[in-house]
Design a protein around this motif. Structure first.
Motif, mmCIF file in Angstrom:
data_model
loop_
_atom_site.group_PDB
_atom_site.id
_atom_site.type_symbol
_atom_site.label_atom_id
_atom_site.label_comp_id
_atom_site.label_asym_id
_atom_site.label_seq_id
_atom_site.Cartn_x
_atom_site.Cartn_y
_atom_site.Cartn_z
ATOM 1 N N ASP A 1 0.744 -1.159 -0.022
ATOM 2 C CA ASP A 1 -0.031 0.080 0.027
ATOM 3 C C ASP A 1 0.772 1.199 0.176
ATOM 4 N N ARG A 2 0.301 2.374 -0.350
ATOM 5 C CA ARG A 2 0.973 3.756 -0.395
ATOM 6 C C ARG A 2 1.549 4.086 0.845
ATOM 7 N N ASP A 3 0.738 4.015 1.949
ATOM 8 C CA ASP A 3 1.412 4.351 3.356
ATOM 9 C C ASP A 3 2.740 3.663 3.490
ATOM 10 N N SER A 4 2.944 2.319 3.396
ATOM 11 C CA SER A 4 4.158 1.849 3.659
ATOM 12 C C SER A 4 5.331 2.036 2.835
ATOM 13 N N LEU A 5 4.806 2.421 1.332
ATOM 14 C CA LEU A 5 5.895 2.649 0.329
ATOM 15 C C LEU A 5 6.298 4.172 0.669
ATOM 16 N N THR A 6 5.809 4.883 1.185
ATOM 17 C CA THR A 6 6.271 6.552 1.678
ATOM 18 C C THR A 6 6.815 6.352 2.688
#
Length: 114
Positions: free
Chosen positions: A62-67
């Motif tokens: 998900d985007r949160d873990s990638l950021t």
């Protein structure tokens, strides 16, 4: 291909291009453990007016873990970066640092390109 869809609920869509809205929501990404992800690290200057950029592809999550991971990578390399469509871009030639950091985190990393 365009599609028309009508429903009796309050979320009526008169015109929608390329599939339904439920397909778009499911694309968000499933969290996959680092050991099962195969990442590619490439250092490139193409299309960036001669600026060198380290590109990391192959993430599944998900985007949160990638950021959060991008923030750690930027700190490790001491440079800026961005997240574009599931691909991380770090400013400068940080290929070796990125590969070492991701390997410590448990990712399978390969060098791509020249």
């Amino acid at each position: 291909m365009a599609s028309k869809r009508s429903s009796k609920s309050g979320d009526r869509i008169a015109y929608q291009e390329f599939g339904s809205s439920t397909e778009v929501e499911e694309e968000g990404g499933v969290e996959v453990p680092p050991q099962q992800q195969n990442l590619k690290v490439e250092v490139s200057r193409k299309g960036r007016k001669g600026k060198t950029v380290t590109i990391i592809t192959g993430f599944q999550g998900d985007r949160d873990s990638l950021t959060a991971l991008l923030k750690q990578l930027k700190s490790q390399c001491g440079s800026g970066g961005t997240l574009k469509e599931g691909t991380m871009e770090i400013q400068g030639d940080c290929g070796q640092k990125v590969m070492e950091f991701l390997a410590q985190k448990g990712y399978k990393v390969k060098r791509s390109g020249g």
